[in-house]
Design an enzyme around this catalytic site. Structure first.
Site, PDB file in Angstrom:
ATOM      1  N   ASN A  68     -24.911  14.091  26.917  1.00  0.00           N
ATOM      2  CA  ASN A  68     -25.741  12.996  26.116  1.00  0.00           C
ATOM      3  C   ASN A  68     -27.005  12.776  26.509  1.00  0.00           C
ATOM      4  OD1 ASN A  68     -26.614  10.836  24.956  1.00  0.00           O
ATOM      5  ND2 ASN A  68     -25.259   9.292  25.620  1.00  0.00           N
TER       6      ASN A  68
ATOM      7  N   ARG B 246     -23.796  14.674  21.873  1.00  0.00           N
ATOM      8  CA  ARG B 246     -24.042  13.230  21.141  1.00  0.00           C
ATOM      9  C   ARG B 246     -25.341  13.449  20.566  1.00  0.00           C
ATOM     10  NH1 ARG B 246     -26.220   7.556  22.709  1.00  0.00           N
ATOM     11  NH2 ARG B 246     -25.597   6.621  21.019  1.00  0.00           N
TER      12      ARG B 246
ATOM     13  N   HIS C 254     -23.220   3.696  16.562  1.00  0.00           N
ATOM     14  CA  HIS C 254     -22.231   3.489  17.428  1.00  0.00           C
ATOM     15  C   HIS C 254     -20.834   4.106  16.798  1.00  0.00           C
ATOM     16  CE1 HIS C 254     -24.094  -0.190  19.491  1.00  0.00           C
ATOM     17  NE2 HIS C 254     -24.312   0.895  20.390  1.00  0.00           N
TER      18      HIS C 254
ATOM     19  N   ARG D  70     -32.553  -5.999  21.980  1.00  0.00           N
ATOM     20  CA  ARG D  70     -33.074  -5.835  20.486  1.00  0.00           C
ATOM     21  C   ARG D  70     -32.811  -7.302  19.779  1.00  0.00           C
ATOM     22  NH1 ARG D  70     -29.713  -0.474  19.305  1.00  0.00           N
ATOM     23  NH2 ARG D  70     -29.762  -0.053  21.791  1.00  0.00           N
TER      24      ARG D  70
ATOM     25  N   GLU E 205     -16.747   6.826  24.816  1.00  0.00           N
ATOM     26  CA  GLU E 205     -17.264   7.816  23.828  1.00  0.00           C
ATOM     27  C   GLU E 205     -17.597   9.067  24.135  1.00  0.00           C
ATOM     28  OE1 GLU E 205     -20.464   4.560  23.496  1.00  0.00           O
ATOM     29  OE2 GLU E 205     -21.064   5.725  21.718  1.00  0.00           O
TER      30      GLU E 205
END
Ligand code: AMP
Length: 395
Positions: free
Chosen positions: A9, A90, A179, A240, A383
């Site tokens: 990643n 990813r 996601h 965010r 993940e």
């Protein structure tokens, strides 16, 4: 050594990696290279030989990944001893092009490059990781696993923004969702946990981490999600804003004197929990609340309000829900959030069992009462494992 998959990643200044035995589903090594591009870059690596941390000059992603690979051979062995049969990468944005994990070819790289306009902060560093890893491990297949892929099934009504359709078409403006790897992994695990076929139930997944998103998964297909063109829409997150009237942005541009970059910074880095309370970490927020900080309490209330709103919307959209699952840092570890998100919904068939909810156990678990019509679960996301399994499936 069993056959293994390396998962990478790659971010703008960091590379996270994990070496996974996909059959056993367990990690054999993991590490993170941080502060790439700086003289005090750092690598932290753990494997069966133990843990090492080293601070050194890490000029670029090439340097960073080389350093990581060196770690695998630091005890006189070599990287080939680790029996890597595939590398899973990813990739944040797959646009409308990629709806499945994809073997990386030069063509795929060019297409991901083109999609960078939609994810300028994410796709370019993802590509750097791919480029370097392909050079260093040229003989194994590299597989791209896209964060957006799970949501390619969203119905048109859910993915279309109500703006001039020619403008939307020209600029690729639609809901893509993010996601996705986590939402798919968690919803499949939830079905397994309940012993129900994946395509037989309606699910709501609440991925509540530093980034946060909810999804509605009807009969095994994603039908809605809170993140949109970018990962900025939807739930309140660590830094965010989530949903905001776009008119507020016009107002800040016109009247507030903001530049586009300042607005970007405000919405992505200085909003959410941080903007409202000063802290972006949920544990710090809880600490402030326990000290009687009223602004922190308001922050929490805004967070919960937004979450409940989407749970309600998704129940209605799907005509009912069988299971609601919490995952990621906050979802897995903050019982109060789970309790408040679903409080007082008994007449909708949702009842959280407070003793089960308070228990601190690892692994998937049920936290609803035996007579709750809707199962409420906590399922840890993973993940990296999901990416490893996707890459493994491809080879
Ligand atoms: P993630 O992005 O999934 O790593 O989640 C990060 C978020 O999870 C941060 O806001 C953390 O504060 C939160 N988190 C982690 N552990 C806990 C905990 N024990 N209680 C509450 N929040 C937690």
């Amino acid at each position: 050594m069993p056959r293994t998959v390396l998962v990478i990643n790659s971010g703008s200044s960091s590379i996270k990696y994990q070496l996974i035995d996909p059959v056993a589903g367990t990690p054999l090594a993991n590490g993170v290279v941080e502060r790439i591009g700086e003289s005090d870059g750092v690598i932290n690596h753990s494997d069966t030989h133990g843990n090492v941390e080293e601070t050194t000059n890490i000029a670029d992603h090439d340097d960073g990944l080389r350093l990581a690979f060196d770690m695998f051979s630091r005890d006189g062995g070599s990287l080939s001893d680790w029996n890597i049969v595939a590398v899973g990468h990813r990739v944040v944005h797959g646009g409308t092009v990629f709806s499945q994990p994809t073997i990386i070819t030069d063509d795929v790289v060019r297409t991901v490059e083109k999609l960078s306009t939609l994810a300028p902060l994410h796709n370019p560093p993802n590509l750097l990781g791919i480029e370097v890893a392909r050079r260093m491990l040229p003989d194994v297949p590299h597989v791209a696993v896209f964060d957006t892929a799970f949501f390619h099934t969203l119905p048109q009504a859910a993915k279309t923004y109500a703006i001039d359709s020619a403008v939307a078409e020209k600029h690729g403006i639609q809901r893509y969702g993010f996601h996705g790897t986590s939402h798919e992994y968690v919803s499949r695990r939830a079905a397994e946990f309940l012993g129900k076929p994946y395509d037989s139930i309606n699910q709501i997944v609440l991925h509540l981490g530093n980034g946060a998103s909810a999804s509605a998964v009807q009969a095994g297909q994603a039908v809605d999600t809170t993140m949109g063109l970018t990962p900025l829409e939807g739930l309140v997150m660590g830094t965010r804003s989530g949903d905001i009237d776009p008119g507020a942005l016009l107002h800040l541009l016109r009247v507030g004197g903001y530049s586009v970059d300042e607005l970007d910074q405000l919405l992505n880095r200085q909003s959410g929990l941080k903007g409202l309370s000063g802290v972006n970490d949920f544990r710090a927020l809880s600490e402030l609340i326990s000290q009687g900080d009223e602004q922190a309490k308001l922050t929490y209330d805004v967070y919960i309000h937004r979450l409940r709103k989407y749970v309600g919307a998704y129940m209605l959209e799907m005509g009912g829900v069988d299971v609601i699952t919490f995952t990621a840092g906050v979802g897995e570890n903050a019982p109060q959030v789970r309790a408040d998100a679903l409080a007082g919904l008994e007449r909708l068939g949702i009842a959280v069992d407070s003793a089960a909810n308070a228990e601190r156990v690892k692994g998937p678990r049920m936290i609803s009462t035996p007579d709750s019509a809707v199962a409420v679960l906590v399922v840890p996301t993973n993940e990296e494992l999901a990416i490893a399994l996707a890459a493994w499936d491809m080879v």
